[in-house]
Motif scaffolding. Structure first.
Motif, PDB file in Angstrom:
ATOM      1  N   VAL A   1       0.810  -1.239  -0.044  1.00 61.35           N
ATOM      2  CA  VAL A   1       0.036   0.100   0.095  1.00 61.35           C
ATOM      3  C   VAL A   1       0.935   1.262  -0.045  1.00 61.35           C
ATOM      4  CG1 VAL A   1      -1.631   1.272   1.511  1.00 61.35           C
ATOM      5  CG2 VAL A   1      -1.891  -1.228   1.203  1.00 61.35           C
ATOM      6  N   THR A   2       0.548   2.319  -0.841  1.00 62.72           N
ATOM      7  CA  THR A   2       1.220   3.657  -0.831  1.00 62.72           C
ATOM      8  C   THR A   2       0.165   4.689  -0.540  1.00 62.72           C
ATOM      9  OG1 THR A   2       2.651   2.590  -2.757  1.00 62.72           O
ATOM     10  CG2 THR A   2       2.352   5.002  -2.378  1.00 62.72           C
ATOM     11  N   ASP A   3       0.861   5.562   0.362  1.00 65.70           N
ATOM     12  CA  ASP A   3       0.328   6.742   0.863  1.00 65.70           C
ATOM     13  C   ASP A   3      -0.156   7.623  -0.367  1.00 65.70           C
ATOM     14  OD1 ASP A   3      -0.778   9.146   1.694  1.00 65.70           O
ATOM     15  OD2 ASP A   3       1.063   9.377   3.370  1.00 65.70           O
ATOM     16  N   MET A   4      -1.406   7.856  -1.071  1.00 64.73           N
ATOM     17  CA  MET A   4      -1.462   8.637  -2.119  1.00 64.73           C
ATOM     18  C   MET A   4      -1.375  10.169  -1.946  1.00 64.73           C
ATOM     19  SD  MET A   4      -2.245   7.035  -4.705  1.00 64.73           S
ATOM     20  CE  MET A   4      -1.133   5.462  -4.408  1.00 64.73           C
ATOM     21  N   ARG A   5      -0.845  10.498  -0.659  1.00 66.12           N
ATOM     22  CA  ARG A   5      -0.655  11.788  -0.585  1.00 66.12           C
ATOM     23  C   ARG A   5       1.044  12.097  -1.002  1.00 66.12           C
ATOM     24  NH1 ARG A   5      -1.747  12.165   5.588  1.00 66.12           N
ATOM     25  NH2 ARG A   5      -0.618  10.290   5.512  1.00 66.12           N
ATOM     26  N   LYS A   6       1.544  11.216  -1.228  1.00 66.73           N
ATOM     27  CA  LYS A   6       3.216  11.264  -1.912  1.00 66.73           C
ATOM     28  C   LYS A   6       3.026  11.775  -3.302  1.00 66.73           C
ATOM     29  CE  LYS A   6       5.228   7.947   1.119  1.00 66.73           C
ATOM     30  NZ  LYS A   6       6.063   8.922   1.710  1.00 66.73           N
TER      31      LYS A   6
ATOM     32  N   LEU B   1       7.569   9.552  -4.346  1.00 69.08           N
ATOM     33  CA  LEU B   1       7.393   8.346  -4.847  1.00 69.08           C
ATOM     34  C   LEU B   1       8.801   7.766  -5.450  1.00 69.08           C
ATOM     35  CD1 LEU B   1       4.017   8.500  -6.532  1.00 69.08           C
ATOM     36  CD2 LEU B   1       4.149   7.581  -4.636  1.00 69.08           C
ATOM     37  N   SER B   2       9.469   8.740  -6.016  1.00 72.03           N
ATOM     38  CA  SER B   2      10.847   8.638  -6.660  1.00 72.03           C
ATOM     39  C   SER B   2      11.682   8.042  -5.425  1.00 72.03           C
ATOM     40  CB  SER B   2      11.494   9.597  -7.391  1.00 72.03           C
ATOM     41  OG  SER B   2      11.473  10.852  -6.707  1.00 72.03           O
ATOM     42  N   LEU B   3      11.531   8.530  -4.399  1.00 76.20           N
ATOM     43  CA  LEU B   3      12.397   8.270  -3.304  1.00 76.20           C
ATOM     44  C   LEU B   3      11.913   6.826  -2.694  1.00 76.20           C
ATOM     45  CD1 LEU B   3      12.561  11.244  -0.798  1.00 76.20           C
ATOM     46  CD2 LEU B   3      14.404   9.909  -1.763  1.00 76.20           C
ATOM     47  N   ILE B   4      10.753   6.413  -2.995  1.00 71.89           N
ATOM     48  CA  ILE B   4      10.537   4.727  -2.805  1.00 71.89           C
ATOM     49  C   ILE B   4      11.312   3.777  -3.713  1.00 71.89           C
ATOM     50  CG2 ILE B   4       8.520   3.255  -3.159  1.00 71.89           C
ATOM     51  CD1 ILE B   4       6.642   5.402  -1.690  1.00 71.89           C
ATOM     52  N   VAL B   5      11.147   4.552  -4.767  1.00 66.21           N
ATOM     53  CA  VAL B   5      11.819   3.615  -6.100  1.00 66.21           C
ATOM     54  C   VAL B   5      13.163   3.502  -5.757  1.00 66.21           C
ATOM     55  CG1 VAL B   5      12.295   3.694  -8.511  1.00 66.21           C
ATOM     56  CG2 VAL B   5       9.894   4.339  -7.784  1.00 66.21           C
ATOM     57  N   ALA B   6      13.779   4.583  -5.289  1.00 66.73           N
ATOM     58  CA  ALA B   6      15.466   4.795  -5.234  1.00 66.73           C
ATOM     59  C   ALA B   6      15.756   4.002  -4.079  1.00 66.73           C
ATOM     60  CB  ALA B   6      15.864   6.014  -5.512  1.00 66.73           C
ATOM     61  N   ASP B   7      14.986   4.253  -2.852  1.00 61.08           N
ATOM     62  CA  ASP B   7      15.584   3.899  -1.651  1.00 61.08           C
ATOM     63  C   ASP B   7      14.919   2.546  -1.263  1.00 61.08           C
ATOM     64  OD1 ASP B   7      17.081   6.045  -1.356  1.00 61.08           O
ATOM     65  OD2 ASP B   7      15.439   6.954  -0.017  1.00 61.08           O
TER      66      ASP B   7
ATOM     67  N   VAL C   1      -2.076  -9.334  -4.327  1.00 64.62           N
ATOM     68  CA  VAL C   1      -1.550  -9.837  -3.166  1.00 64.62           C
ATOM     69  C   VAL C   1      -0.080  -9.821  -3.202  1.00 64.62           C
ATOM     70  CG1 VAL C   1      -1.621 -11.285  -1.015  1.00 64.62           C
ATOM     71  CG2 VAL C   1      -3.618 -10.834  -2.409  1.00 64.62           C
ATOM     72  N   PRO C   2       0.546  -9.032  -2.400  1.00 61.59           N
ATOM     73  CA  PRO C   2       1.934  -8.963  -2.570  1.00 61.59           C
ATOM     74  C   PRO C   2       2.662 -10.235  -1.953  1.00 61.59           C
ATOM     75  CG  PRO C   2       1.257  -7.402  -0.770  1.00 61.59           C
ATOM     76  CD  PRO C   2       0.148  -7.830  -1.408  1.00 61.59           C
ATOM     77  N   LYS C   3       3.586 -10.874  -2.752  1.00 69.13           N
ATOM     78  CA  LYS C   3       4.250 -12.181  -2.175  1.00 69.13           C
ATOM     79  C   LYS C   3       5.521 -11.675  -1.771  1.00 69.13           C
ATOM     80  CE  LYS C   3       2.179 -14.750  -5.857  1.00 69.13           C
ATOM     81  NZ  LYS C   3       2.130 -15.193  -7.038  1.00 69.13           N
ATOM     82  N   CYS C   4       6.072 -10.626  -1.962  1.00 71.91           N
ATOM     83  CA  CYS C   4       7.264  -9.947  -1.153  1.00 71.91           C
ATOM     84  C   CYS C   4       7.232  -8.570  -1.239  1.00 71.91           C
ATOM     85  CB  CYS C   4       8.546 -10.961  -1.990  1.00 71.91           C
ATOM     86  SG  CYS C   4       8.765 -10.210  -3.767  1.00 71.91           S
ATOM     87  N   ASN C   5       8.150  -7.846  -0.338  1.00 71.94           N
ATOM     88  CA  ASN C   5       8.295  -6.473  -0.618  1.00 71.94           C
ATOM     89  C   ASN C   5       9.055  -6.268  -1.764  1.00 71.94           C
ATOM     90  OD1 ASN C   5       6.968  -6.109   1.744  1.00 71.94           O
ATOM     91  ND2 ASN C   5       8.649  -6.373   3.135  1.00 71.94           N
ATOM     92  N   GLY C   6       8.639  -5.013  -2.208  1.00 73.29           N
ATOM     93  CA  GLY C   6       9.518  -4.651  -3.612  1.00 73.29           C
ATOM     94  C   GLY C   6       8.458  -4.378  -4.850  1.00 73.29           C
TER      95      GLY C   6
END
Length: 114
Positions: A13-18, A23-29, A77-82
């Motif tokens: 789940v992602t916070d849609m306020r981002k 969002l680019s920080l989520i992708v990078a980090d 349903v996520p099977k793993c993080n990422g």
């Protein structure tokens, strides 16, 4: 627009306020991927009625936002993080309200000869 590179669903789940920076920080980090690549990154909220698509194009980011007035996206349903790599066809299915493994779709056939 259609994706020119890979398409990734960001698990969970992602916070849609981002916005673009968050969002680019989520992708990078978190994903340890390059947000400046040709890839599309798809994010979904807890209620599965909102999506954001982030991608880099030449000299700036695009951020698509889609909100359903009725219904939900068939977010896996996520099977793993990422991130989960999907095809462009699966992206169209997702945006059309179908599951990613749509059993009624024709499966690709490879290695045929005439």
């Amino acid at each position: 627009m259609t994706p020119t590179g890979n398409v990734y669903l960001v698990s969970g789940v992602t916070d849609m306020r981002k916005s673009i920076d968050g969002l680019s920080l989520i992708v990078a980090d978190t994903l340890e991927m390059d947000p400046f690549s040709q890839a599309w990154f798809i994010f979904c909220n807890r209620g599965r009625d909102k999506l954001k698509i982030l991608f880099w194009d030449t000299n700036g980011f695009w951020l698509y936002y889609r909100r359903l007035e009725k219904g939900h996206f068939k977010w896996p349903v996520p099977k793993c993080n990422g991130a989960v790599h999907i095809s462009k066809q699966q992206l169209q299915w997702l945006l059309s309200g179908l599951t990613l493994d749509n059993p009624k779709a024709h499966r690709p056939i490879f290695g045929l000869e005439v």
